[in-house]
Scaffold this active site. Structure first.
Site: not given
Ligand code: PGA
Length: 249
Positions: A11, A95, A173, A213, A167, A97, A9
């Site tokens: 983003k 997601h 992140g 992560s 997640e 976010e 992903n």
């Molecule tokens: P990350 O993000 O691996 O940077 O923690 C995962 C995601 O948001 O799908």
């Protein structure tokens, strides 16, 4: 047996030129078809160019969001049909976010999932609890609420056409991964919950990805868990070497 999925992903990262450069590099690195299903989710602007760059490879293309209407006066939005035309086979929906920064509710996510299925796109349906919810012992209640709301009115046939991504929001992140045991516990809960509602067979075939992560260092141990069928990777999917390592680990 579910074929493991490694999904990147991106983003809001990478220009069209950067995205195409990555796609060409990845295609060259995956000379023989990988044992895992590989999916990349670039930003909207790069989808079509990346689809072209991946032509002839086994890599699949995902969008990061969609609007639930097929077309109309929705300034700034993109429909499922448009994504399909651009070359997508998958779309990330719900997601964290989108939920926290853009106010997406379970009901809205339900409509988006339906729109994706109607357009023959495979949704990657994201769920996960906040840190305070985990600390309050509410993880399973939150996961159940998100599953119930997101999958409202879905049949087992529908479930057979989607992928779930667990997640935990506190792990996205942040560099804080859920331990393989913590992740497996929630994955097992999702597996049982879907088995109760949609039948054991449907649930056994449902791919449940872990995200938060994930890196080349921790991915192998996560994927060894019985109910973890792959990874949805953000930060560590932006670098081609690290992404290739995770595909081949
Ligand atoms: P990350 O993000 O691996 O940077 O923690 C995962 C995601 O948001 O799908």
């Amino acid at each position: 047996m579910i074929r493991p999925i490694i999904a990147g992903n991106w983003k809001m990262n990478k220009t069209i030129a950067e995205a195409v450069g990555f796609a060409e590099g990845l295609k060259a690195a995956l000379k023989t078809p990988p044992a895992r299903e590989v999916i990349v989710a670039p930003p909207f602007t790069a989808l079509q160019a990346v689809a072209q760059a991946f032509r002839g490879s086994a890599v699949r293309l995902a969008a990061q969001n969609l609007h639930e209407a097929p077309k109309g006066a929705f300034t700034g939005e993109i429909s499922a049909g448009m994504l399909q035309e651009a070359g997508c086979t998958h779309v990330i929906i719900g997601h964290s976010e989108r939920r926290t920064l853009f106010g997406e509710t379970d009901d809205r996510i339900n409509r988006k999932l339906r729109a994706a299925l109607d357009a023959s796109l495979t949704p990657i349906f994201c769920i996960g609890e906040l840190l305070q919810e985990r600390e309050a012992g509410e993880t399973e209640a939150v996961i159940e609420r998100q599953l119930k709301g997101g999958l409202n009115n879905f049949t087992s046939g529908d479930i057979g056409h989607l992928v779930v991504a667990y997640e935990p929001v506190w792990a996205i992140g942040t560099g804080k991964t859920a331990s393989p045991g913590q992740a497996q516990e929630v994955h097992r809960f999702i597996r049982r919950w879907t088995a109760d509602r949609y039948g054991k067979e449907t649930s056994a075939e449902l791919a449940i990805l872990y995200g938060g992560s994930v890196t080349p260092k921790n991915i192998a141990e996560l994927l060894q868990q019985p109910d973890i069928n792959g990874a949805l990777v953000g930060g560590a999917s932006l670098d081609i070497d690290s992404f290739v390592q995770m595909i081949g680990c």
